[in-house]
Motif scaffolding. Structure first.
Motif, PDB file in Angstrom:
ATOM      1  N   ASN A  12       2.469   4.444  -1.481  1.00  0.00           N
ATOM      2  CA  ASN A  12       1.854   5.201  -2.570  1.00  0.00           C
ATOM      3  C   ASN A  12       2.457   6.587  -2.751  1.00  0.00           C
ATOM      4  O   ASN A  12       3.126   7.125  -1.866  1.00  0.00           O
TER       5      ASN A  12
ATOM      6  N   ASN B  90      -6.826  -5.859  -4.771  1.00  0.00           N
ATOM      7  CA  ASN B  90      -6.484  -4.981  -3.646  1.00  0.00           C
ATOM      8  C   ASN B  90      -7.639  -4.845  -2.659  1.00  0.00           C
ATOM      9  O   ASN B  90      -7.493  -4.214  -1.617  1.00  0.00           O
TER      10      ASN B  90
ATOM     11  N   SER C 158       0.810  -1.218   0.000  1.00  0.00           N
ATOM     12  CA  SER C 158       0.000   0.000   0.000  1.00  0.00           C
ATOM     13  C   SER C 158       0.843   1.267   0.000  1.00  0.00           C
ATOM     14  O   SER C 158       0.330   2.350   0.260  1.00  0.00           O
TER      15      SER C 158
ATOM     16  N   ASN D  94      -3.781   8.535  -7.638  1.00  0.00           N
ATOM     17  CA  ASN D  94      -3.073   7.734  -6.642  1.00  0.00           C
ATOM     18  C   ASN D  94      -2.258   6.644  -7.325  1.00  0.00           C
ATOM     19  O   ASN D  94      -2.792   5.844  -8.097  1.00  0.00           O
TER      20      ASN D  94
ATOM     21  N   THR E  70       0.032   3.414  -6.692  1.00  0.00           N
ATOM     22  CA  THR E  70       0.439   2.387  -5.734  1.00  0.00           C
ATOM     23  C   THR E  70       1.813   1.873  -6.118  1.00  0.00           C
ATOM     24  O   THR E  70       2.055   1.477  -7.260  1.00  0.00           O
TER      25      THR E  70
END
Length: 768
Positions: free
Chosen positions: A72, A546, A70, A170, A172
Motif C-alpha cells: 500500500n 479483502n 496488501s 489508503n 492498495t
C-alpha cells in the motif's frame, strides 16, 4: 611453520621474477570476476529478509492469495488547524482520493471521502459515499460526517484519527512479480508527486506519505545514498590512516588498487553465484575494503622494517612476503570462515552478505600476495624516516604487559564475569520502521502515524469456518465479533478491521437504523442476503473480498496497534491464539501473520541458528589454528582472546543499548573471523621466535610485539575507523553492526596486547 619458510621464500622470489606476468594475470582475473556486475539485480522488497519457506511468510502469501495483496501507499492528511473534517481537509481528501486511483498498479482506494455508508428505506438499502463534495460548504453536513466517522468502528482510529486531527487515503497496490524495483520506484515517485500537488492545491494541509511501498523505496534510497558517501569516505580514511602509519605513498597507492580490485571481484563473483544485491548487503564493499587493508598492512609494515634494516627493495619484499604469507593466509581463511558461517542465518540477505565478503577475502588474499608485491617491486619504495613526533612504541606496551601481567590477568577475571552478567540485559527486538534513523523522513512520518492514527504494528488473522458458506453463520460471526472486541480491549491496540462490523451495520440499517439492532443477523440466510445486497450496491473496486473470501468460508481480521517490540508482539499474538482456542469453537482454523509478525518470529529463529553457526566456526577456526601452529597449547590459548571480545562487546551493549535484532545476531560469527587475525599474527611471530630463534616465552612475546605490534595496531585502527563510519548510516541495523563490531575489534586488540602475553608467559613457559 619453519619448514614452510623455504616454500614461502621461493614463492616470493617467483612472484618478483614473473612480476609482469603476475600483474597481467591479476588484471585478467579481476576482469573476468567483475564482469558479473553487469548482471547485477537490486531487490527492493522488505520480504527479502525471509526465505521462501518461512512459515510466517507462507501464511502471509496465503492470506494475500485469499484476500488480495496488501502492499500500500498511505497518504496522511494533516490539517494545520487540527480538524480533519474541516471543509479544506475534506476537500483535500476528495481530490486526493480521485487522484490516487491514477497511481500505477492500484487495486483500490479507501478514504473518508469514499467510505461506503449504508442507510435503508423500508426494504431498500442505500449505499453511498460518506462525503458529498457538493455539501462540504455546509457546517451541518461536515458535523454529520464527523459524528458518523467518530462513532463507526470501521472508521475511527483507522481512516480518521480518534481525535479527529488526521485522516488517511489508503491506496492498495498490486505490484508485478517482474521488474519490482522499477515498479516500486514508479509508484513511490507518483505518490510523492500527487502529495506535493495536493499541498499546493490546499494550503494549510500537510501530506505525509507512508506504506509498504514507501518502506521498500526507502530501503533502496537509504542504501544507495549511504554507499555514495560511505565507500568514498572509507577509501579516503583508509588512505589517510595507512599513509600516516606506514609512511609509504607507493604502499598506499598499491593497496588502493588491491582494494578496488577486491571489491569488484567480490561483487562480480557474488552475482555470478546467483545472489541478488539488496540493501542489507550494501556494507559488503566497505567491509571488503577494510579486510584488504588489514592484509596489506602486514606486508607493508614488514617491508618498511626490512628497508630500514638496510635490505635492498627486492630482498625486503621477499622477506616481508616470507614472514607474512602463512599468517595472512591463516587470517584470510579464518576471516572467510567467520563470514561463511553467516550461511547458518535464517535471513537470506545476511547469508548473501557473508558470501559476498568471503569472495572479497579470497580475492584480497590472492592479490595481496601476488599483485601487491609484484607492483611494489616496480614502484619507488624507500625506507621511511622515523617521525620526530613519536607515538608510544610497541615496546612500551610489551614492557607494561609483561611487568603487570598478574594485575592485568586479575583485571580480566573481574571484567569478564561482569560483562557475562550484563549480556542477558539485551532484549531481542526487530521493528521494521525502526530500521531507519529518526532523521529519515519516512521514519518521522511513520512515527507520526503511530502517535495519531492506527499505529505501525499490523497483525493479520484468517479465521476459517467449518465449510463453504460457513463465514456467514451467525455463530461463527458472533465469535469473530467477540474476538474483535477482545482485541479492542487490549491496551496497545488502536483499530480492528473485521467484517462483522459491516454485518452489524447492515442489520441496523435494515431495521430502520434502530441502534438496538446493531448486531449480527439472526440467521445465516439473512446474513448472506444482507451481504449480497450490500455487494451489489458497492462501486467498482470497493468490494468486501479483502475481508471475506469468495467461497464465504473464511474471514480476515486486521489488528493495528502502536509500535510493539518483538516480544510484546509475540506475547500479544500468543494471548490472541489462546483466546480463540478457548472461546471460538466454531472457528475451525486460524492463520496469524503480518509484516510485524514475520520480523518478530525471524529474530528468535535467527538467534538459534547463529548460535549453531558460531559454535561451528569457532570449532573450525580452533582446529585450523591447532594444525597451523602445530601446538595444542597455543591452539587452546588462542581461543581465549578470540571469544572474550564478543563477550565484552555484548556486555557493554547490554549496559548501554539493551536491544539486539537480526543484524546484531550475526555479529559474533562475523567478528570471530576478524579478531582471529590479530591472534594469528601475534602467535605466528611468537612461535617463530620460540622455534626458529630459541627464545624463551618473555623474549618471544617481545619479538611478537616488535614484529607484529605496529601492524596489529594499524589494522585495528583501520578496522575500527572503517566500521565506525557505518554509525552514520540512516539504516539503523547497519549503524548498530558498525558500532558493535568496532567495539569488539577494539576489545580484541586490548586482549591480544594484555591478556595474551600473560597467558603465553604463564602457560607456555616450559615449551621449547
Amino acid at each position: 611453520m619453519q619448514a614452510n619458510d623455504p616454500l614461502a621464500k621461493r614463492f616470493a622470489e617467483r612472484v618478483l621474477a614473473s612480476r609482469w606476468l603476475v600483474i597481467c594475470a591479476s588484471l585478467l582475473f579481476v576482469a573476468v570476476a567483475s564482469s558479473g556486475i553487469a548482471r547485477l539485480e537490486f531487490t527492493a522488497d522488505y520480504r527479502v529478509f525471509f526465505d521462501e519457506h518461512n512459515p510466517q511468510l507462507l501464511a502471509l502469501e496465503a492470506l494475500e492469495n485469499t484476500y488480495g495483496k496488501s502492499e500500500n501507499i498511505a497518504f496522511l492528511i494533516v490539517p494545520d488547524d487540527g480538524d480533519a473534517t474541516s471543509q479544506d481537509a475534506l476537500s483535500a481528501a476528495v481530490w486526493l482520493t480521485e487522484a490516487a486511483w491514477q497511481t500505477p498498479y492500484t487495486r483500490r482506494v479507501d478514504s473518508l471521502a469514499n467510505f461506503q455508508y449504508t442507510t435503508a428505506d423500508g426494504d431498500d438499502l442505500y449505499v453511498r459515499d460518506l462525503v458529498d463534495p457538493q455539501e462540504l460548504d455546509r457546517a451541518e453536513a461536515r458535523s454529520r460526517i464527523r459524528d458518523i466517522a467518530s462513532s463507526d468502528p470501521r472508521i475511527a482510529g483507522s481512516i480518521l484519527g480518534r481525535n479527529g486531527d488526521v485522516s488517511i487515503v489508503n491506496v492498495t497496490i498490486e505490484l508485478p512479480q517482474e521488474g519490482l524495483l522499477d515498479a516500486v520506484g514508479e509508484v513511490a515517485e507518483f505518490a510523492r508527486s500527487i502529495a506535493n500537488e495536493a499541498e499546493q492545491r490546499f494550503p494549510g494541509i500537510d501530506l505525509r506519505t507512508v506504506g509498504t511501498v514507501i518502506v521498500n523505496q526507502t530501503f533502496v534510497e537509504a542504501s544507495l545514498e549511504s554507499q555514495m558517501i560511505f565507500l568514498p569516505a572509507s577509501l579516503l580514511l583508509m588512505a589517510l590512516i595507512l599513509g600516516f602509519l606506514t609512511r609509504s605513498a607507493a604502499g598506499v597507492g598499491a593497496t588502493g588498487l588491491v582494494i578496488v580490485f577486491s571489491i569488484l571481484a567480490s561483487l562480480g563473483l557474488g552475482i555470478w553465484a546467483g545472489m541478488p544485491f539488496s540493501p542489507p548487503i550494501s556494507p559488503a564493499p566497505t567491509i571488503v575494503l577494510m579486510i584488504v587493508v588489514a592484509n596489506c598492512v602486514h606486508v607493508l609494515v614488514a617491508l618498511q622494517q626490512r628497508l630500514r634494516a638496510g635490505d635492498s627493495k627486492h630482498d625486503a619484499i621477499v622477506e616481508a612476503l616470507r614472514i607474512n604469507l602463512h599468517p595472512v593466509f591463516l587470517a584470510s581463511l579464518t576471516t572467510a570462515l567467520g563470514f561463511l558461517s553467516m550461511n547458518f542465518s535464517e535471513v537470506p540477505p545476511y547469508r548473501h552478505l557473508g558470501n559476498f565478503v568471503a569472495f572479497g577475502i579470497a580475492a584480497s588474499f590472492i592479490l595481496s600476495v601476488t599483485f601487491l608485491p609484484a607492483l611494489l617491486s616496480l614502484l619507488p619504495v624507500r625506507a621511511a624516516k622515523e617521525r620526530r613526533l613519536r607515538l608510544p612504541s610497541v615496546n612500551v606496551f610489551a614492557d607494561f604487559a609483561l611487568r603487570h601481567k598478574k594485575a592485568l590477568f586479575c583485571g580480566w577475571l573481574v571484567v569478564v564475569p561482569a560483562m557475562i552478567l550484563a549480556i542477558p540485559r539485551n532484549e531481542l527486538n526487530d521493528v521494521l520502521v525502526h530500521f531507519f534513523d529518526e532523521s529519515v523522513e519516512f521514519r518521522q512520518d511513520t512515527d507520526f502515524m503511530d502517535e495519531h492514527l492506527s499505529g505501525n504494528t499490523l497483525l493479520e488473522y484468517s479465521l476459517h469456518a467449518s465449510g463453504e458458506g460457513g463465514a456467514t453463520d451467525p455463530l461463527f460471526l458472533a465469535e469473530v465479533a467477540d474476538f474483535a472486541e477482545w482485541y479492542r480491549e487490549q491496551p496497545p491496540v488502536r483499530h480492528v478491521a473485521v467484517i462483522t462490523d459491516t454485518f452489524q451495520q447492515l442489520n441496523k440499517s435494515m431495521h430502520g437504523d434502530d441502534p438496538a439492532q446493531y448486531r449480527i443477523p439472526d440467521s445465516q440466510e439473512l446474513a448472506a442476503q444482507y451481504l449480497l445486497l450490500y455487494e451489489l450496491s458497492l462501486p467498482q473496486g470497493l468490494d468486501v473480498n479483502n475481508q471475506i473470501d469468495r467461497s464465504r468460508s473464511a474471514t480476515r481480521v486486521s489488528v493495528s496497534a502502536e509500535t510493539l517490540y518483538s516480544q510484546q508482539l509475540l506475547d500479544l499474538n500468543a494471548r490472541a491464539e489462546t483466546w480463540l482456542a478457548e472461546n471460538a469453537s466454531h472457528v475451525a482454523a486460524v492463520s496469524s501473520t503480518g509484516p510485524a509478525t514475520l520480523f518478530a518470529y525471524i529474530g528468535q529463529r535467527n538467534i538459534r541458528a547463529m548460535l549453531i553457526g558460531t559454535v561451528v566456526v569457532l570449532v573450525a577456526i580452533s582446529a585450523i589454528l591447532l594444525f597451523a601452529l602445530r601446538s595444542l597449547r597455543l591452539g587452546l590459548i588462542s581461543i581465549v582472546p578470540n571469544l572474550l571480545p564478543a563477550v565484552l562487546g555484548f556486555g557493554v551493549w547490554g549496559l548501554t543499548v539493551g536491544q539486539v535484532g537480526l543484524s546484531l545476531s550475526v555479529v559474533v560469527a562475523m567478528t570471530i573471523g576478524i579478531v582471529v587475525d590479530d591472534t594469528v599474527h601475534f602467535l605466528s611471530k611468537y612461535r617463530r621466535a620460540r622455534r626458529e630463534y630459541g627464545r624463551n616465552a618473555e623474549e618471544a612475546v617481545r619479538y611478537a610485539f616488535d614484529t607484529a605490534g605496529r601492524a596489529l595496531v594499524t589494522t585495528t585502527v583501520v578496522l575500527v575507523a572503517g566500521f565506525l563510519i557505518f554509525a552514520f548510516s540512516p539504516f539503523v541495523p547497519t549503524a548498530q553492526v558498525g558500532v558493535l563490531t568496532a567495539m569488539i575489534i577494539g576489545f580484541a586488540l586490548i586482549a591480544d596486547l594484555s591478556l595474551l602475553p600473560a597467558l603465553l608467559t604463564t602457560v607456555d613457559r616450559d615449551s621449547a
